[in-house]
Write a protein that holds these residues in place. Structure first.
Motif, PDB file in Angstrom:
ATOM      1  N   GLY A  47      40.878  55.804 -33.787  1.00  0.00           N
ATOM      2  CA  GLY A  47      40.814  56.514 -35.058  1.00  0.00           C
ATOM      3  C   GLY A  47      40.412  55.685 -36.254  1.00  0.00           C
ATOM      4  O   GLY A  47      40.432  56.175 -37.385  1.00  0.00           O
ATOM      5  N   HIS A  71      33.287  56.159 -32.374  1.00  0.00           N
ATOM      6  CA  HIS A  71      33.935  55.794 -33.634  1.00  0.00           C
ATOM      7  C   HIS A  71      32.920  55.186 -34.601  1.00  0.00           C
ATOM      8  O   HIS A  71      31.932  54.581 -34.187  1.00  0.00           O
ATOM      9  N   ARG A 123      47.887  65.528 -26.949  1.00  0.00           N
ATOM     10  CA  ARG A 123      47.099  65.128 -28.123  1.00  0.00           C
ATOM     11  C   ARG A 123      45.627  65.494 -27.955  1.00  0.00           C
ATOM     12  O   ARG A 123      44.977  65.957 -28.897  1.00  0.00           O
ATOM     13  N   VAL A 159      43.416  68.057 -30.381  1.00  0.00           N
ATOM     14  CA  VAL A 159      42.135  67.716 -31.009  1.00  0.00           C
ATOM     15  C   VAL A 159      41.062  68.727 -30.610  1.00  0.00           C
ATOM     16  O   VAL A 159      40.245  69.159 -31.432  1.00  0.00           O
ATOM     17  N   ILE A 207      40.801  66.605 -35.307  1.00  0.00           N
ATOM     18  CA  ILE A 207      41.716  65.493 -35.582  1.00  0.00           C
ATOM     19  C   ILE A 207      42.671  65.845 -36.720  1.00  0.00           C
ATOM     20  O   ILE A 207      43.808  65.378 -36.755  1.00  0.00           O
ATOM     21  N   GLU A 208      42.224  66.695 -37.631  1.00  0.00           N
ATOM     22  CA  GLU A 208      43.065  67.097 -38.765  1.00  0.00           C
ATOM     23  C   GLU A 208      44.431  67.610 -38.298  1.00  0.00           C
ATOM     24  O   GLU A 208      45.446  67.396 -38.960  1.00  0.00           O
ATOM     25  N   ALA A 250      46.652  64.623 -37.934  1.00  0.00           N
ATOM     26  CA  ALA A 250      46.542  63.564 -38.933  1.00  0.00           C
ATOM     27  C   ALA A 250      47.868  63.157 -39.562  1.00  0.00           C
ATOM     28  O   ALA A 250      48.167  61.964 -39.693  1.00  0.00           O
ATOM     29  N   LEU A 259      40.355  58.554 -40.496  1.00  0.00           N
ATOM     30  CA  LEU A 259      40.759  59.204 -39.253  1.00  0.00           C
ATOM     31  C   LEU A 259      40.097  60.573 -39.096  1.00  0.00           C
ATOM     32  O   LEU A 259      39.436  60.838 -38.088  1.00  0.00           O
ATOM     33  N   VAL A 260      40.275  61.454 -40.078  1.00  0.00           N
ATOM     34  CA  VAL A 260      39.852  62.853 -39.903  1.00  0.00           C
ATOM     35  C   VAL A 260      38.341  63.023 -39.981  1.00  0.00           C
ATOM     36  O   VAL A 260      37.808  64.030 -39.477  1.00  0.00           O
ATOM     37  N   ASP A 300      35.662  64.167 -33.226  1.00  0.00           N
ATOM     38  CA  ASP A 300      36.724  64.699 -32.371  1.00  0.00           C
ATOM     39  C   ASP A 300      36.551  64.222 -30.926  1.00  0.00           C
ATOM     40  O   ASP A 300      37.520  63.840 -30.264  1.00  0.00           O
ATOM     41  N   TYR A 332      37.644  60.570 -30.506  1.00  0.00           N
ATOM     42  CA  TYR A 332      39.097  60.412 -30.465  1.00  0.00           C
ATOM     43  C   TYR A 332      39.654  60.883 -29.124  1.00  0.00           C
ATOM     44  O   TYR A 332      40.467  60.201 -28.494  1.00  0.00           O
ATOM     45  N   SER A 352      41.307  58.591 -26.213  1.00  0.00           N
ATOM     46  CA  SER A 352      42.669  58.959 -25.806  1.00  0.00           C
ATOM     47  C   SER A 352      42.757  59.065 -24.291  1.00  0.00           C
ATOM     48  O   SER A 352      43.740  58.635 -23.676  1.00  0.00           O
TER      49      SER A 352
END
Length: 262
Positions: free
Chosen positions: A31, A58, A133, A137, A142-143, A146, A171-172, A176, A179, A183
């Motif tokens: 993130g 990212h 998680r 997402v 991601i929001e 957050a 992060l947000v 998506d 992330y 993960s």
């Protein structure tokens, strides 16, 4: 800013310092992008070759379809270091970056002479936890995660400051799929066996208020490697290089000097 096309991903990276300086490679957390290390870099000794990169999905790197494997993330780092002609670096990995460090050291010890395992572990969470998680997402972006992430990342004191918005936005505004993909890589990873076989200088760093990788988890992993050192940073969560950059830079500098890298 530069880009390396490895064939299956394009990695954004940045190199600061002289080309012939002792290399230090930084790998950041889930993130975040390579700006994670901005607070500490001005405090490090001059003359180092400082290498940072955005892992797949990212920052300014490309975002292949999820899920990703830890093996892919390790290979990405390996290809970047080979591209830059890096050998015998000190590898500083935070969170998922620390998992990359462990896997890379087990695979290519010629690349790494010492490593810093910051706010990380050989195994983080459970597949069931990560599946929840990832599903969140996929459903709401991601929001949706957050606020909970900010609580794990930062101490209560830091969360009360305007600077929190910088990291929440980082992060947000990320991908998506990136992330979720990373993960999945964490979910499927257990490095206890390979990490316990490593023999190189290691410094573990933990944040006293880390809600993602608590100090005991970091210490358990670091203790797998004989002769390793451990440092606890108080008034800091999962990203102590952000909350306590002076202490983080001091401890990292002492480690670099201790292993003869400065």
């Amino acid at each position: 800013m530069k880009m390396l096309d490895t064939g299956d991903v394009r990695l954004h990276y940045r190199v600061d310092g002289p080309d012939d300086g002792p290399p230090v490679v930084f790998s950041n957390s889930l993130g975040t992008d390579l700006r994670l290390w901005d607070p500490i870099l001005p405090m490090l000794p001059k003359g180092l070759r400082l290498i940072r990169y955005d892992k797949r999905g990212h920052g300014l790197s490309s975002c292949p379809p999820a899920p990703y494997s830890m093996g892919a993330l390790i290979t990405d780092a390996e290809r970047l270091m080979d591209h830059l002609g890096v050998r015998d670096c000190v590898f500083v990995g935070l969170s998922i970056g620390g998992m990359t460090a462990q896997g890379l050291a087990a695979k290519r010890l010629d690349l790494i002479r010492a490593m810093v395992l910051s706010n990380t572990a050989a195994k983080i969470g459970t597949p069931a936890m990560w599946n929840v998680r990832i599903a969140a997402v996929q459903e709401g972006g991601i929001e949706k995660l957050a606020d909970a992430v900010m609580e794990r990342w930062f101490s209560a004191g830091f969360r009360a400051t305007p600077e929190l918005e910088l990291w929440r936005n980082m992060l947000v505004r990320g991908e998506d799929a990136g992330y979720a993909g990373c993960s999945a890589a964490i979910s499927g990873t257990d490095l206890m066996a390979p990490t316990s076989g490593l023999r190189l200088p290691v410094l573990g760093i933990a944040g006293a208020e880390d809600g993602s990788t608590p100090p005991d988890m970091v210490r358990e992993t670091v203790d797998l490697i004989p002769g390793s050192k451990f440092h606890l940073i108080r008034k800091a969560g999962h990203l102590p290089c952000v909350e306590q950059p002076e202490e983080y830079a001091r401890v990292l500098t002492e480690f670099l000097k201790g292993v003869g890298h400065v």
